[in-house]
Motif scaffolding. Structure first.
Motif, short mmCIF file in Angstrom:
data_model
loop_
_atom_site.label_atom_id
_atom_site.label_comp_id
_atom_site.label_asym_id
_atom_site.label_seq_id
_atom_site.Cartn_x
_atom_site.Cartn_y
_atom_site.Cartn_z
N THR A 96 -47.12 12.34 88.31
CA THR A 96 -46.55 11.04 88.61
C THR A 96 -45.07 11.20 88.94
O THR A 96 -44.42 12.15 88.50
N ALA A 97 -44.52 10.25 89.67
CA ALA A 97 -43.10 10.32 90.06
C ALA A 97 -42.18 10.27 88.85
O ALA A 97 -41.11 10.87 88.84
N SER A 98 -42.63 9.57 87.80
CA SER A 98 -41.77 9.43 86.62
C SER A 98 -41.80 10.66 85.72
O SER A 98 -40.93 10.84 84.88
N GLY A 99 -42.82 11.52 85.87
CA GLY A 99 -42.89 12.74 85.07
C GLY A 99 -44.19 12.89 84.30
O GLY A 99 -45.06 12.01 84.34
N LEU A 100 -44.32 14.00 83.59
CA LEU A 100 -45.49 14.26 82.77
C LEU A 100 -45.60 13.16 81.71
O LEU A 100 -44.69 13.01 80.88
N PRO A 101 -46.66 12.37 81.70
CA PRO A 101 -46.74 11.22 80.80
C PRO A 101 -46.48 11.54 79.33
O PRO A 101 -45.79 10.79 78.64
N SER A 102 -47.03 12.66 78.84
CA SER A 102 -46.85 12.99 77.42
C SER A 102 -45.39 13.34 77.11
O SER A 102 -44.90 13.06 76.02
N LEU A 103 -44.67 13.96 78.08
CA LEU A 103 -43.25 14.27 77.87
C LEU A 103 -42.43 12.99 77.93
O LEU A 103 -41.53 12.78 77.10
N VAL A 104 -42.74 12.13 78.89
CA VAL A 104 -42.03 10.85 79.00
C VAL A 104 -42.18 10.05 77.71
O VAL A 104 -41.24 9.43 77.22
N ALA A 105 -43.40 10.08 77.13
CA ALA A 105 -43.64 9.35 75.88
C ALA A 105 -42.85 9.93 74.71
O ALA A 105 -42.48 9.21 73.78
N ALA A 106 -42.56 11.25 74.77
CA ALA A 106 -41.84 11.91 73.68
C ALA A 106 -40.32 11.79 73.82
O ALA A 106 -39.60 11.91 72.83
N LEU A 107 -39.84 11.55 75.04
CA LEU A 107 -38.40 11.57 75.29
C LEU A 107 -37.59 10.50 74.55
O LEU A 107 -36.45 10.77 74.15
N PRO A 108 -38.11 9.27 74.35
CA PRO A 108 -37.29 8.29 73.61
C PRO A 108 -36.84 8.81 72.25
O PRO A 108 -35.71 8.56 71.83
N SER B 249 -42.58 23.26 83.99
CA SER B 249 -41.33 23.16 83.24
C SER B 249 -41.38 21.99 82.27
O SER B 249 -40.93 22.09 81.12
N GLN B 250 -41.94 20.87 82.73
CA GLN B 250 -42.02 19.69 81.86
C GLN B 250 -42.94 19.94 80.67
O GLN B 250 -42.62 19.59 79.53
N ALA B 251 -44.09 20.57 80.93
CA ALA B 251 -45.04 20.83 79.85
C ALA B 251 -44.45 21.81 78.84
O ALA B 251 -44.60 21.63 77.62
#
Length: 444
Positions: free
Chosen positions: A118-130, A322-324
């Motif tokens: 996705t354009a916003s990034g790996l969903p599981s990483l995005v969920a962890a970033l906050p 890299s994201q994973a």
């Protein structure tokens, strides 16, 4: 940082420092647990991890011993001292840890790696970033996070995409990030500058610019400014946010080295922006290694969709591997341990630079605010003095450069000599600073 991570870091550093020699027996599990006020299981976990990294080995009924190390050669006293390079010290890169995370990422996310993300990034990483960003006092929701190929890509998108305020001109500090200056010139984006000094920014001048110019956004580096090395005060950051809100100007906060902050009371500009005035950018290249190319943009809600659209057309998605790997690195606790280690290294270098410059100030050689980080600039009287000093320094085995590329135009630049000690051996920082001032003629 967890007790296990602190213990692991301590043992690793003591082995690297040679406190425990090759083949030497380490303290027993019970002894270590007692002296460090941790459980036996914590010590066992740390020893097991060190054994996995081939730093120690176990002998049945005889405990753990240090593996024979391939010691690096002592630094060549005659090698040039590189005060010009801004890249991180390779000695503190987490090669082994991250190699493990990459291998784990391939196993865990093999299906995701063979499809476009996705354009916003790996969903599981995005969920962890906050949770990770909260450590920097950046509180946000996953929906407002976009992962980019470094901060550079985020800047490229912000420069070219339309903003709700329908303004076109970009305001940057002088001096500022040299690649952004080149980016603005390449796209022929209207840009003006405002002087940034060690004391900060003239708020009256800033308000006048906001009031009279169609400013799309103001790009700033409040923390550890590059190349000045100084930071804005909390009072200044709050005032800038208020001005931006009053004149409908977005703020692009480049917090590229937030992870190196040692003062827990220092907040980013984002923390003072309740009305979504600030676009917060952060890179993980400096804290890990440049080749990672993972950056994060925290966006106001009204910019999320247009940013995602432009990013998708720009490169579809950022490196999923890299994201994973970064996600696994963070969730495993390795990131917190590494951050503590590299932060300590950079803090030590910063302190040595400050002491070396403070000595020159005490001797009357300079009158300047001391830097807060590993880089700074020395102001010379004449423009030609910088290039002349660089040539003389090179002959004495010291490499430095000017800050000309950090200004919008050569005619507007100031005679600044840039210094960075991220690649200078710690024990050579003071000697290098003395050489610099000897060349500048401030020390006879």
């Amino acid at each position: 940082m967890h007790k296990y991570a602190r213990l692991l870091t301590e043992i690793e550093q003591r082995i690297e420092a040679g406190e425990w020699k090759d083949g030497e027996r380490l303290p027993s599990i019970r002894e270590f647990a007692k002296t460090h006020h941790v459980s036996n299981s914590t010590v066992i976990q740390a020893y097991a991890e060190l054994e996995r990294r081939h730093l120690i080995y176990a002998i049945p009924k005889s405990g753990y011993r240090v593996v024979k190390q391939t010691r690096e050669r002592q630094p060549d006293q005659h090698a040039p001292l590189d005060f010009a390079s801004a890249s991180p010290d390779p000695a503190v890169f987490p090669y082994l840890d991250f190699q493990h995370c990459i291998n784990k990422a391939i196993d865990t996310y093999q299906n995701d790696l063979f499809t476009y993300g996705t354009a916003s990034g790996l969903p599981s990483l995005v969920a962890a970033l906050p949770s990770l960003l909260a450590d920097d006092q950046v509180f946000t929701k996953p929906q407002r996070i976009a992962i980019t190929s470094g901060v550079q890509q985020a800047l490229s998108l912000l420069v070219t995409m339309p903003f709700p305020n329908k303004k076109q001109t970009v305001l940057i500090e002088q001096p500022s990030y040299h690649l952004l200056i080149k980016l603005l010139a390449m796209y022929n984006i209207p840009v003006i500058g405002i002087e940034r000094t060690a004391a900060g920014i003239d708020l009256d001048e800033l308000e006048k610019i906001f009031q009279t110019e169609p400013i799309k956004f103001f790009y700033t580096m409040p923390r550890f400014h590059n190349p000045l090395g100084t930071s804005l005060s909390a009072k200044q950051k709050k005032a800038i946010v208020e001005l931006a809100r009053a004149y409908e100007v977005y703020l692009v906060e480049d917090d590229y080295v937030a992870d190196f902050e040692t003062d827990a009371k220092v907040d980013p500009m984002y923390a003072y922006s309740p009305n979504d005035t600030v676009i917060y950018l952060k890179s993980y290249s400096k804290i890990l290694f440049p080749g990672l190319r993972v950056g994060v943009a925290v966006l106001p809600e009204e910019l999320c969709e247009i940013f995602a659209t432009h990013k998708q057309l720009h490169d579809i998605d950022s490196s999923m591997l890299s994201q994973a790997a970064l996600e696994i690195y963070y969730k495993s606790g390795m990131f917190a341990r590494h951050k503590e280690k590299i932060r300590s290294s950079y803090s030590s270098r910063s302190e040595r630079l400050r002491k070396a410059l403070a000595k020159q100030a005490h001797d009357g050689a300079i009158s300047m605010p001391l830097p807060h980080f590993v880089h700074t600039c020395l102001s010379l009287e004449k423009a030609g003095a910088v290039s002349a000093a660089i040539q003389r320094l090179r002959k004495r085995g010291v490499i430095a450069n000017s800050a000309d590329e950090c200004f919008l135009a050569a005619g507007s630049s100031k005679p600044l000599l840039r210094l960075n000690v991220s690649r200078v051996p710690e024990e050579a920082i003071a000697r290098g600073v003395e050489e610099i001032f000897a060349v500048l003629g401030n020390k006879r």
